[in-house]
Every structure is written in C-alpha cells, then in structure tokens.
Motif scaffolding. Structure first.
Motif, PDB file in Angstrom:
ATOM      1  N   MET A 124      -4.767   1.235   7.109  1.00 12.28           N
ATOM      2  CA  MET A 124      -5.494   2.276   5.860  1.00 12.28           C
ATOM      3  C   MET A 124      -5.684   0.904   4.818  1.00 12.28           C
ATOM      4  O   MET A 124      -5.149  -0.071   4.747  1.00 12.28           O
ATOM      5  N   ASP A 125      -6.406   1.214   3.751  1.00  9.97           N
ATOM      6  CA  ASP A 125      -6.571   0.501   2.427  1.00  9.97           C
ATOM      7  C   ASP A 125      -5.043  -0.169   2.086  1.00  9.97           C
ATOM      8  O   ASP A 125      -4.420   0.578   1.870  1.00  9.97           O
ATOM      9  N   GLN A 126      -5.078  -1.481   1.631  1.00  7.15           N
ATOM     10  CA  GLN A 126      -3.983  -2.072   1.233  1.00  7.15           C
ATOM     11  C   GLN A 126      -3.735  -1.593  -0.205  1.00  7.15           C
ATOM     12  O   GLN A 126      -2.246  -1.197  -0.406  1.00  7.15           O
ATOM     13  N   GLU A 127      -4.412  -1.236  -0.933  1.00  5.99           N
ATOM     14  CA  GLU A 127      -3.822  -0.668  -2.168  1.00  5.99           C
ATOM     15  C   GLU A 127      -3.533   0.876  -1.853  1.00  5.99           C
ATOM     16  O   GLU A 127      -2.354   1.082  -2.713  1.00  5.99           O
ATOM     17  N   LEU A 128      -3.999   1.610  -1.260  1.00  5.05           N
ATOM     18  CA  LEU A 128      -3.376   3.040  -0.891  1.00  5.05           C
ATOM     19  C   LEU A 128      -2.114   2.827  -0.192  1.00  5.05           C
ATOM     20  O   LEU A 128      -1.038   3.562  -0.798  1.00  5.05           O
ATOM     21  N   GLU A 136       3.698   3.467  -0.898  1.00  2.00           N
ATOM     22  CA  GLU A 136       5.351   2.845  -0.591  1.00  2.00           C
ATOM     23  C   GLU A 136       5.635   2.882  -2.063  1.00  2.00           C
ATOM     24  O   GLU A 136       6.898   3.592  -2.140  1.00  2.00           O
ATOM     25  N   ALA A 137       5.177   2.818  -3.097  1.00  2.00           N
ATOM     26  CA  ALA A 137       5.652   2.976  -4.344  1.00  2.00           C
ATOM     27  C   ALA A 137       5.917   4.533  -4.728  1.00  2.00           C
ATOM     28  O   ALA A 137       7.285   4.731  -5.344  1.00  2.00           O
ATOM     29  N   VAL A 138       5.408   5.287  -4.301  1.00  2.00           N
ATOM     30  CA  VAL A 138       5.678   6.913  -4.539  1.00  2.00           C
ATOM     31  C   VAL A 138       6.764   7.312  -3.661  1.00  2.00           C
ATOM     32  O   VAL A 138       7.770   7.917  -4.179  1.00  2.00           O
ATOM     33  N   CYS A 139       6.767   6.822  -2.359  1.00  2.00           N
ATOM     34  CA  CYS A 139       7.780   7.066  -1.649  1.00  2.00           C
ATOM     35  C   CYS A 139       9.051   6.506  -2.056  1.00  2.00           C
ATOM     36  O   CYS A 139      10.244   7.312  -2.061  1.00  2.00           O
ATOM     37  N   MET A 144      12.525   7.764  -0.252  1.00  2.00           N
ATOM     38  CA  MET A 144      12.129   7.485   0.945  1.00  2.00           C
ATOM     39  C   MET A 144      11.163   6.489   1.594  1.00  2.00           C
ATOM     40  O   MET A 144      10.429   6.007   0.559  1.00  2.00           O
ATOM     41  N   THR A 145      11.101   6.270   2.670  1.00  2.00           N
ATOM     42  CA  THR A 145      10.241   5.311   3.275  1.00  2.00           C
ATOM     43  C   THR A 145       8.872   6.096   3.611  1.00  2.00           C
ATOM     44  O   THR A 145       8.963   7.161   3.750  1.00  2.00           O
ATOM     45  N   MET A 146       7.914   5.188   3.907  1.00  2.00           N
ATOM     46  CA  MET A 146       6.537   5.786   4.264  1.00  2.00           C
ATOM     47  C   MET A 146       6.861   6.472   5.892  1.00  2.00           C
ATOM     48  O   MET A 146       6.385   7.347   6.107  1.00  2.00           O
ATOM     49  N   THR A 147       7.828   5.777   6.609  1.00  2.00           N
ATOM     50  CA  THR A 147       8.087   6.359   7.809  1.00  2.00           C
ATOM     51  C   THR A 147       8.601   7.761   7.584  1.00  2.00           C
ATOM     52  O   THR A 147       8.338   8.632   8.307  1.00  2.00           O
ATOM     53  N   THR A 148       9.666   7.906   6.677  1.00  2.00           N
ATOM     54  CA  THR A 148      10.097   9.326   6.480  1.00  2.00           C
ATOM     55  C   THR A 148       8.920  10.146   6.130  1.00  2.00           C
ATOM     56  O   THR A 148       8.949  11.317   6.546  1.00  2.00           O
TER      57      THR A 148
END
Length: 85
Positions: free
Chosen positions: A10-14, A19-22, A27-31
């Motif tokens: 995926m786009d690096q900025e996305l 990651e910041a929102v999670c 939580m993590t992006m994995t979660t």
C-alpha cells in the motif's frame, strides 16, 4: 491457533496514517486488519459501503472536458477558474 503471515503493498503515506490512527485507538494495524477479517467472515460481506465517486463517472468527465474545451476556445484557461465560488 496457528498464525499465518499476510503481505500486501500500500502507499507509504496511507500506511503511516493508518498506523497513527490505530495507535491513537490503542491497537496495531495487525489488530485492525484482524478485526476487519473477523467481521468479513462473520457477516460474509465487506463491513462498510464501497462505491465509486460519481465525480469520476464517464458522463461527468466528458462534461468537464467539454466545458474546458469551450472555455479555452473563447480564450480562457482552466487556470483562471475561481474555485472559491
């Protein structure tokens, strides 16, 4: 339960924004992706509406191109358009 790795691009900025929102939600992006996958499996559907932006429809793009051509034919340029109106 056995774990499996999933890799996708995926786009690096996305990715950074997600990651910041999670992180803000504790939580993590994995979660977040695991929650998404469980909901998809439970409901057997994408758990949110997926639709195309009507702005990019063929009909609207043709209309915009015609408007730009008409403006340029009368000596104007697309750069003179006032976007604040």
């Amino acid at each position: 339960m056995a774990q499996a790795a999933i890799n996708f691009r995926m786009d690096q900025e996305l990715k950074s924004n997600m990651e910041a929102v999670c992180k803000d939600m504790g939580m993590t992006m994995t979660t977040a992706f695991t929650i998404f996958a469980k909901k998809v499996c439970r409901e057997r559907r994408i758990p949110f509406e997926v639709s195309a932006d009507p702005f990019y429809s063929d009909e609207n793009m043709a209309r915009l191109k015609a408007s730009i051509a008409q403006m340029e034919a009368t000596g104007g340029t697309v750069h003179e358009v006032n976007y604040d109106d």
